[in-house]
Write an enzyme that holds these catalytic residues in place. Structure first.
Site, PDB file in Angstrom:
ATOM      1  N   TYR A  28      15.326  31.240   6.264  1.00 21.29           N
ATOM      2  CA  TYR A  28      14.062  31.810   6.748  1.00 21.29           C
ATOM      3  C   TYR A  28      14.085  31.983   8.264  1.00 21.29           C
ATOM      4  O   TYR A  28      14.522  31.105   9.011  1.00 21.29           O
ATOM      5  CB  TYR A  28      12.892  30.882   6.421  1.00 21.29           C
ATOM      6  CG  TYR A  28      12.410  30.957   4.994  1.00 21.29           C
ATOM      7  CD1 TYR A  28      11.859  32.127   4.473  1.00 21.29           C
ATOM      8  CD2 TYR A  28      12.484  29.834   4.185  1.00 21.29           C
ATOM      9  CE1 TYR A  28      11.397  32.159   3.166  1.00 21.29           C
ATOM     10  CE2 TYR A  28      12.019  29.868   2.876  1.00 21.29           C
ATOM     11  CZ  TYR A  28      11.478  31.034   2.369  1.00 21.29           C
ATOM     12  OH  TYR A  28      11.021  31.082   1.083  1.00 21.29           O
TER      13      TYR A  28
ATOM     14  N   LYS B 291       0.851  -1.198   0.000  1.00 14.86           N
ATOM     15  CA  LYS B 291       0.000   0.000   0.000  1.00 14.86           C
ATOM     16  C   LYS B 291       0.885   1.247   0.000  1.00 14.86           C
ATOM     17  O   LYS B 291       2.093   1.160   0.261  1.00 14.86           O
ATOM     18  CB  LYS B 291      -0.898  -0.013   1.244  1.00 14.86           C
ATOM     19  CG  LYS B 291      -0.129   0.047   2.565  1.00 14.86           C
ATOM     20  CD  LYS B 291      -1.012  -0.265   3.758  1.00 14.86           C
ATOM     21  CE  LYS B 291      -0.217  -0.234   5.053  1.00 14.86           C
ATOM     22  NZ  LYS B 291      -0.998  -0.734   6.192  1.00 14.86           N
TER      23      LYS B 291
HETATM   24  C1  LIG Z   1      -0.270  -1.761   6.824  1.00 13.30           C
HETATM   25  C2  LIG Z   1      -0.857  -3.041   7.257  1.00 13.30           C
HETATM   26  C3  LIG Z   1      -0.056  -4.181   7.454  1.00 13.30           C
HETATM   27  C4  LIG Z   1       1.458  -4.153   7.380  1.00 13.30           C
HETATM   28  O1  LIG Z   1       1.980  -3.679   8.590  1.00 13.30           O
HETATM   29  P1  LIG Z   1       3.546  -3.562   8.886  1.00 13.30           P
HETATM   30  O2  LIG Z   1       3.603  -3.126  10.288  1.00 13.30           O
HETATM   31  O3  LIG Z   1       4.087  -2.551   7.941  1.00 13.30           O
HETATM   32  O4  LIG Z   1       4.125  -4.918   8.650  1.00 13.30           O
HETATM   33  C5  LIG Z   1      -0.688  -5.375   7.756  1.00 13.30           C
HETATM   34  N1  LIG Z   1      -2.035  -5.442   7.868  1.00 13.30           N
HETATM   35  C6  LIG Z   1      -2.828  -4.357   7.722  1.00 13.30           C
HETATM   36  C7  LIG Z   1      -4.293  -4.483   7.890  1.00 13.30           C
HETATM   37  C8  LIG Z   1      -2.266  -3.125   7.426  1.00 13.30           C
HETATM   38  O5  LIG Z   1      -3.056  -2.051   7.285  1.00 13.30           O
END
Ligand SMILES: *Cc1c(COP(=O)(O)O)cnc(C)c1O
Length: 381
Positions: free
Chosen positions: A270, A41
């Site tokens: 800045y 993702k």
């Molecule tokens: C993002 C996510 C993961 C992965 O988590 P990590 O801590 O990056 O391994 C697994 N399951 C769900 C539902 C997630 O949203």
């Protein structure tokens, strides 16, 4: 890696071999019985979902997880054919995309399942779906004690086929979270057990990186490793990548745009927040917060050049950052600068940068700016 890829003199080197190595660490820790669906993702946590998916397909991933429908579109367009699970489901109106792209949504709301069923109908092959139950994260999912009723409802719907039951761990990264993790796991196992013979036909999943690495009982039939694949320990700040046998994945390279010699008492940038205390050599870097080199790095961050560390000074601007290189006479206009990763034996990791930004490695990765070109190693065919 060519020393100067064409285009911008600021780039990210993404080491796909390191991602594959880290996937191997996940595979070894879960063993044969647990299928791995890498979480890609947010554009693979900023690193590039398509090249990461290609590398992990070749490395034996069973499928992938993304958060939302729009993240699956470029993957399918690039020819990724493995199952893609939609962790955050889909909003009304996107059912046709779910069907057309052959995506497997996580269901936490029966209305969504009905809409999908209605569109798919009884004649096409059913779409695999996954039911989320809330075992203690308190975000999404059916209450565990409703699972029987939910499964019975889904089983009556044509066009969809329930494949697995999943849940998400809230505190698997913490030592003090062990009790919560144990309770969440027990809730999931009991809810599926309670389904009787139907439950034994369903796969189960609860492990993120921390769960898969740290809690052997959380491995179950399929796992969802994310951050560990990208070279950061899920147990930060308690542990780092080295402790978990991971390899760093990202190297962020830029070059000195120019050097200025300024006398003591010169205000820089800045707000004049930084004033030189002595005559100084200040290097100007063509990178700033628009690239994900965030303003919180002010007064804390260091960079690497000529194998030495040098401090960032003054406020970080949108496109420019100032560094005090008075102690590094070899640093000149055009010198290579490393913002993240190794420069000879010197090293700055995403975990250290997360400390400077008062955040977690996840956010450092996700904030790497879209303006920064990504170069992949080894080069993809
Ligand atoms: C993002 C996510 C993961 C992965 O988590 P990590 O801590 O990056 O391994 C697994 N399951 C769900 C539902 C997630 O949203």
């Amino acid at each position: 890696m060519t020393p100067h890829p064409p285009g911008r003199p600021t780039w990210l080197e993404i080491d796909l071999a390191a991602i594959v190595h880290n996937f191997g660490v996940a595979r070894q820790s879960v063993g044969e019985g647990c299928a791995l669906y890498p979480v890609i993702k947010a554009n693979a946590y900023g690193l590039g979902a398509v090249p990461v998916a290609r590398a992990l397909t070749a490395a034996g991933a069973h499928g992938f997880c993304v958060a939302m429908v729009e993240e699956a579109i470029p993957l399918r367009a690039a020819g990724i054919e493995l199952p893609i699970i939609l962790l955050s489901g889909f909003i009304p109106g996107l059912e046709h995309q779910v069907c057309a792209l052959d995506l497997e949504p996580v269901i936490f709301d029966l209305e969504a399942a009905r809409r999908l069923s209605q569109l798919r109908g009884p004649h096409a092959p059913p779409i695999p779906v996954h039911v989320k139950i809330d075992t203690g994260m308190g975000r999404v999912g059916f209450a565990a004690d409703r699972l029987s009723e939910v499964v019975a409802s889904l089983d009556r719907l044509p066009g969809i086929q329930l494949d697995s039951i999943l849940s998400h761990l809230a505190r698997a990264d913490e030592i003090e979270g062990a009790e919560t993790t144990r309770r969440q796991l027990e809730t999931l196992l009991a809810a599926v057990e309670n389904l009787g013979p139907r439950g034994r036909t369903l796969r189960r999943s609860i492990g993120n990186s921390a769960g898969l690495l740290g809690t052997p009982e959380a491995r179950l039939e399929w796992g969802r490793p994310g951050v560990m694949l990208y070279g950061a320990s899920p147990f930060y700040p308690r542990r780092n990548w080295r402790d978990d046998g991971l390899r760093p994945v990202v190297r962020w390279v830029t070059h000195v745009l120019s050097i200025r010699e300024v006398p003591a008492g010169t205000p820089l940038g800045y707000g004049h927040e930084f004033v030189t205390r002595k005559a100084s050599r200040i290097a100007l870097l063509p990178v700033g917060y628009a690239d994900g080199y965030g303003r919180l790095l002010k007064g804390r961050a260091q960079i690497l050049t000529q194998g030495c560390r040098a401090p960032v000074v003054g406020r970080i601007s949108m496109d420019l950052t100032l560094v005090d290189v008075t102690h590094i006479p070899k640093a000149v206009a055009g010198s290579q600068v490393i913002l993240l990763g190794a420069d000879g034996p010197a090293f700055i990791g995403v975990e250290e940068m997360a400390d400077w930004m008062e955040t977690i490695p996840y956010e450092v990765l996700c904030r790497l700016g879209a303006r920064v070109p990504r170069h992949y190693r080894p080069d993809l065919p």
